[in-house]
Every structure is written in C-alpha cells, then in structure tokens.
Write a protein that holds these residues in place. Structure first.
Motif, PDB file in Angstrom:
ATOM      1  N   GLU A  62       9.278  -6.387   5.643  1.00 30.86           N
ATOM      2  CA  GLU A  62       9.631  -5.175   4.907  1.00 30.86           C
ATOM      3  C   GLU A  62       8.602  -4.890   3.816  1.00 30.86           C
ATOM      4  N   GLN A  63       8.442  -3.622   3.565  1.00 33.16           N
ATOM      5  CA  GLN A  63       7.660  -3.205   2.392  1.00 33.16           C
ATOM      6  C   GLN A  63       8.438  -2.134   1.654  1.00 33.16           C
ATOM      7  N   ILE A  64       8.113  -1.967   0.382  1.00 32.71           N
ATOM      8  CA  ILE A  64       8.623  -0.820  -0.373  1.00 32.71           C
ATOM      9  C   ILE A  64       7.417  -0.152  -1.013  1.00 32.71           C
ATOM     10  N   GLU A  65       7.223   1.099  -0.658  1.00 32.53           N
ATOM     11  CA  GLU A  65       6.108   1.887  -1.156  1.00 32.53           C
ATOM     12  C   GLU A  65       6.624   2.787  -2.270  1.00 32.53           C
ATOM     13  N   GLY A  66       5.775   3.072  -3.220  1.00 32.71           N
ATOM     14  CA  GLY A  66       6.149   4.059  -4.229  1.00 32.71           C
ATOM     15  C   GLY A  66       5.013   5.061  -4.384  1.00 32.71           C
ATOM     16  N   THR A  99       3.583   0.698   4.622  1.00 33.86           N
ATOM     17  CA  THR A  99       4.374   1.921   4.455  1.00 33.86           C
ATOM     18  C   THR A  99       3.543   3.048   3.833  1.00 33.86           C
ATOM     19  N   SER A 100       2.283   2.755   3.503  1.00 27.33           N
ATOM     20  CA  SER A 100       1.446   3.780   2.861  1.00 27.33           C
ATOM     21  C   SER A 100       1.277   5.081   3.668  1.00 27.33           C
ATOM     22  N   PRO A 101       1.270   5.044   5.027  1.00 28.73           N
ATOM     23  CA  PRO A 101       1.164   6.337   5.734  1.00 28.73           C
ATOM     24  C   PRO A 101       2.256   7.338   5.346  1.00 28.73           C
ATOM     25  N   TYR A 117       4.207  -3.996  10.486  1.00 33.80           N
ATOM     26  CA  TYR A 117       3.840  -4.995  11.498  1.00 33.80           C
ATOM     27  C   TYR A 117       2.375  -5.392  11.374  1.00 33.80           C
ATOM     28  N   ARG A 118       2.133  -6.692  11.441  1.00 31.82           N
ATOM     29  CA  ARG A 118       0.738  -7.146  11.435  1.00 31.82           C
ATOM     30  C   ARG A 118       0.567  -8.293  12.407  1.00 31.82           C
ATOM     31  N   ARG A 119      -0.663  -8.401  12.928  1.00 32.75           N
ATOM     32  CA  ARG A 119      -0.924  -9.482  13.872  1.00 32.75           C
ATOM     33  C   ARG A 119      -1.136 -10.773  13.093  1.00 32.75           C
ATOM     34  N   PHE A 140      -8.717  -4.042  -4.887  1.00 35.03           N
ATOM     35  CA  PHE A 140      -9.240  -2.918  -4.106  1.00 35.03           C
ATOM     36  C   PHE A 140      -8.290  -2.524  -2.990  1.00 35.03           C
ATOM     37  N   PHE A 141      -7.997  -1.245  -2.905  1.00 35.46           N
ATOM     38  CA  PHE A 141      -7.379  -0.650  -1.727  1.00 35.46           C
ATOM     39  C   PHE A 141      -8.130   0.639  -1.467  1.00 35.46           C
ATOM     40  N   PRO A 142      -8.385   0.993  -0.209  1.00 32.18           N
ATOM     41  CA  PRO A 142      -9.182   2.190   0.074  1.00 32.18           C
ATOM     42  C   PRO A 142      -8.523   3.478  -0.427  1.00 32.18           C
ATOM     43  N   PHE A 143      -7.179   3.460  -0.549  1.00 32.05           N
ATOM     44  CA  PHE A 143      -6.450   4.700  -0.862  1.00 32.05           C
ATOM     45  C   PHE A 143      -6.060   4.794  -2.326  1.00 32.05           C
ATOM     46  N   THR A 144      -6.448   3.815  -3.155  1.00 26.64           N
ATOM     47  CA  THR A 144      -6.230   3.935  -4.596  1.00 26.64           C
ATOM     48  C   THR A 144      -7.529   3.596  -5.325  1.00 26.64           C
ATOM     49  N   GLU A 145      -7.718   4.268  -6.461  1.00 30.53           N
ATOM     50  CA  GLU A 145      -8.905   4.007  -7.266  1.00 30.53           C
ATOM     51  C   GLU A 145      -8.642   4.441  -8.702  1.00 30.53           C
ATOM     52  N   MET A 192       3.047  -7.075  -6.351  1.00 29.63           N
ATOM     53  CA  MET A 192       2.703  -5.846  -5.624  1.00 29.63           C
ATOM     54  C   MET A 192       1.237  -5.470  -5.770  1.00 29.63           C
ATOM     55  N   GLY A 193       0.818  -4.553  -4.894  1.00 35.56           N
ATOM     56  CA  GLY A 193      -0.466  -3.896  -5.033  1.00 35.56           C
ATOM     57  C   GLY A 193      -0.193  -2.492  -5.553  1.00 35.56           C
ATOM     58  N   ALA A 194      -1.146  -1.948  -6.313  1.00 35.66           N
ATOM     59  CA  ALA A 194      -0.898  -0.624  -6.894  1.00 35.66           C
ATOM     60  C   ALA A 194      -2.219   0.042  -7.254  1.00 35.66           C
ATOM     61  N   GLY A 195      -2.148   1.279  -7.695  1.00 38.90           N
ATOM     62  CA  GLY A 195      -3.358   1.965  -8.140  1.00 38.90           C
ATOM     63  C   GLY A 195      -3.138   3.456  -8.266  1.00 38.90           C
ATOM     64  N   ALA A 239       0.369   4.977  -6.894  1.00 44.01           N
ATOM     65  CA  ALA A 239       1.102   4.448  -5.743  1.00 44.01           C
ATOM     66  C   ALA A 239       1.200   2.945  -5.902  1.00 44.01           C
ATOM     67  N   PHE A 240       2.206   2.389  -5.281  1.00 43.90           N
ATOM     68  CA  PHE A 240       2.329   0.926  -5.286  1.00 43.90           C
ATOM     69  C   PHE A 240       3.018   0.494  -4.002  1.00 43.90           C
ATOM     70  N   GLY A 241       2.828  -0.770  -3.665  1.00 48.04           N
ATOM     71  CA  GLY A 241       3.478  -1.302  -2.468  1.00 48.04           C
ATOM     72  C   GLY A 241       3.837  -2.756  -2.690  1.00 48.04           C
ATOM     73  N   MET A 242       5.077  -3.114  -2.348  1.00 48.97           N
ATOM     74  CA  MET A 242       5.479  -4.518  -2.539  1.00 48.97           C
ATOM     75  C   MET A 242       6.219  -5.039  -1.324  1.00 48.97           C
TER      76      MET A 242
HETATM   77  N1  PHE Z   1      -0.377  -0.691   1.426  1.00 50.58           N
HETATM   78  C1  PHE Z   1      -0.876  -1.816   0.661  1.00 50.58           C
HETATM   79  C2  PHE Z   1      -0.704  -3.080   1.486  1.00 50.58           C
HETATM   80  O1  PHE Z   1       0.044  -3.081   2.430  1.00 50.58           O
HETATM   81  C3  PHE Z   1      -0.162  -1.970  -0.642  1.00 50.58           C
HETATM   82  C4  PHE Z   1      -0.412  -0.830  -1.567  1.00 50.58           C
HETATM   83  C5  PHE Z   1       0.385   0.299  -1.559  1.00 50.58           C
HETATM   84  C6  PHE Z   1      -1.466  -0.874  -2.474  1.00 50.58           C
HETATM   85  C7  PHE Z   1       0.154   1.349  -2.441  1.00 50.58           C
HETATM   86  C8  PHE Z   1      -1.709   0.156  -3.347  1.00 50.58           C
HETATM   87  C9  PHE Z   1      -0.910   1.265  -3.328  1.00 50.58           C
HETATM   88  O2  PHE Z   1      -1.317  -4.096   1.213  1.00 50.58           O
END
Ligand code: PHE
Length: 340
Positions: free
Chosen positions: A209-213, A171-173, A195-197, A249-254, A283-286, A307-310
């Motif tokens: 499902e995901q929930i992005e913040g 949901t990060s986009p 969706y993932r393969r 590590f996530f490319p969009f958080t640091e 969750m992942g976050a950053g 941001a975070f995603g769970m």
């Molecule tokens: N989009 C990441 C994932 O699907 C989760 C995430 C969201 C991580 C926002 C950091 C910040 O794995």
C-alpha cells in the motif's frame, strides 16, 4: 401340540437371528429385543401355549424356550455393541458446554494505518480519492517527468501487462489524473495498492500500500509542505514528535526530500529500532516539479504545490514493532487477532 410349539420356537430362533444380523443401528437392535423377547414379544406369545401342554412335555419345551432366549439375548447384546448410533441433532446439543465465541471481524493493521492517516489529512482539508492499479506507462512514468530511459525508472522495473500498460509502481500517477480532471486549488490524499518486481523478503513485498498526497494552489511553498507534514506527524505519532527533511531526489518533485520522524520507540535517544540514529524514515516528499504541471496542462508560472508518498505497511511495522513485513500478508489469524 408340543411339536407345534417346538416348530414355532425353531422359526423364532431362525428369523430372530437373521433379523438381528441385519440390524445396523442401535435403535433397530433395541426394537428387535422388544419384538422377540419383550413382555409382549414373540417368545412370550409362544410360551403362553405352554400351559396347555401335558405336564410331562412342559420341561422339554420350556428348556428349549430358555435356550433360544439365551441365544437371542446373547446375539442382541453382541449386535448392540457393534451397532452404530444414529443420533438426532437435538441429542448432540450439550447445554452445559461453554458457548463458542463468535469471530469478530477487525481491520488489518495496514488498513488501520491507512484509515488513520487518511483521516488526519481529511481533517486538514484533503479529499480522499483513488486511481487505477492497472496504469499506463504514460501516467506511471512519462507525465511524472520520468522518461523510461531515466535511471529513476529502473527502480520501478515492473510488471508489464501489455505494451505501455503496467501495474502501477506508485500512487503518484493519480497526481496527474487528478490535475487533469480538476483545476486548483487541489488537496487530495490517495491510498492504494502498488506493485514492484521486488523480492518477497523481511522488508519488501511485491504488492504493498501507498498513500499519496498532493496540494496545488497559487502561492504554496516548501513551508506549507513542512508544516503540513509536521502537523500530520504530531497528530499521528504524538505531540512530542519531531520531523526532519533530508535532501533526496524524485523526478516529479523539485526540491525533493526524505522525511524522518523522531524514533517512536526511544523518542530520539537512539535504539536498535532506529539503528541508533534516533530517526525513522516515513515518506518521500517534495515540491511538484514544473515539468509535471506542464504535462498535465497547468501553468507552472501560476501554480505551485507539494506532494508526498508514504508506505503504510512500513509505518505499521514501526508502530507495532514488526520484525518482518511478510507477517502482514500471511493472513495468519494468530497474528491478525492481536490487532482486533
Ligand atoms: N512515488 C514515490 C515513491 O513511490 C514517493 C513520492 C511521492 C515522492 C510523492 C515524492 C512525492 O517512491
């Protein structure tokens, strides 16, 4: 006179037999019995003529009448046994039966988690928004600081619908879409399907499902991220709940982190549900990577954010102690009814 009666009797036997053979429903058979053998029926009518016969002729006609009566009665009986019963709807209603319970609709366990999680973030000032499930590579990867040749993109090896168009892998986009449309301050929470393969196994599903913040403003720090997540965990899982951030590590958080909460089953002691660690990952976050701010036209010198995603399915599995994620996708009422 006697012959006349004998002829009438013969006719009654033939016509009666034919009519009985043709009868299908039990009701028809009963109607025929009345018509042929009833008190005002054809046989009675014929026998009325018996009185006018000379006494010596009566026994013969009488005997024949009795024979025919027995024959027709036997055929009626036999027919009745094989007759179908046409029943009216009313006859089918048995008022003594116990009532049939209506099905009560209920929310799917994952939907329950989504509602609860989003509700908590809404109470913390976040607004619920949604984005498209059919997404461009640009929003799914590029604007999130993830070039397609980056190894992080491999983990999202996915369903391409057309050149440059995919089913979103997270949901990060929606982070990028919201930031392009609105100026800070921003606080959004974004539920949705991704969706993932992935193989469909006990712990993976190809659609989930995901929930992005996302929170962006001037002066937001990692403290805000930690405090927000810790507050969420206490409200969602109970006031005793502890939270821990592990570097990731996530490319969009640091910097990036994986967030664990103290195990909901053992409370942190260590048990089989948490693999004896006392912690469960939720969750992942950053902190939003400055490169993402640049991609959406925000000034990275002025704004910061987190941001975070769970995955609510994973959280539902923990919460309801489900051994297999596939239970959530089978629509088996025996399973779903337990979460009414
Ligand atoms: N989009 C990441 C994932 O699907 C989760 C995430 C969201 C991580 C926002 C950091 C910040 O794995």
């Amino acid at each position: 006179m006697a012959n006349d009666l004998m002829q009438q009797l013969a006719l009654l036997e033939r016509e009666g037999s034919e009519a009985i053979d043709a009868a299908v429903e039990a009701g028809d058979v009963e109607r025929l019995r009345v018509e042929l053998l009833g008190r005002k029926g054809r046989l009675t009518g014929i026998l009325r003529g018996l009185g006018q016969l000379p006494a010596d002729q009566r026994p013969r006609v009488g005997a024949e009448a009795n024979r025919i009566k027995d024959v027709l009665a036997a055929r009626l009986e036999e027919r009745k046994e094989r007759a179908v019963t046409a029943v009216s709807d009313e006859a089918l209603i048995d008022l003594t039966l116990p009532g049939r319970a209506h099905w009560r609709g209920g929310l799917h366990p994952v939907t329950q988690v989504v509602e609860e999680v989003c509700g908590i973030f809404e109470s913390l000032g976040f607004t619920r928004v949604r984005g498209p499930e059919v997404e461009t590579v640009e929003y799914n990867f590029t604007k999130l600081n993830t070039p397609l040749d980056h190894p992080a993109a491999d983990m999202h090896d996915t369903f391409y619908l057309a050149d440059g168009v995919v089913l979103r892998t997270h949901t990060s986009p929606v982070q990028a879409r919201v930031m392009e449309e609105f100026e800070p301050p921003i606080r959004v929470v974004v539920p949705g399907t991704v969706y993932r393969r992935d193989p469909f196994d006990a712990s993976h599903a190809p659609a989930f499902e995901q929930i992005e913040g996302l929170a962006v403003d001037e002066g937001i720090t990692f403290i805000d991220l930690k405090a927000t997540i810790a507050e969420f965990a206490r409200r969602f899982l109970g006031p005793q709940t502890k939270t821990r951030f592990r570097p990731s590590f996530f490319p969009f958080t640091e910097p990036s982190a994986e967030v664990d909460v103290s195990c909901q089953i053992c409370g942190g002691e260590g048990c089989s549900a948490c693999k004896r660690t006392g912690w469960m990952e939720i969750m992942g976050a950053g902190m939003v990577d400055p490169a993402v701010f640049e991609a959406v036209g925000y000034d990275p010198e002025r704004y910061t954010g987190f941001a975070f995603g769970m995955g609510p399915a994973r959280i539902a599995m923990q919460r309801f102690r489900l051994p297999d994620i596939r239970l959530l996708y089978e629509n088996d009422m025996r399973f779903l009814e337990q979460f009414g």
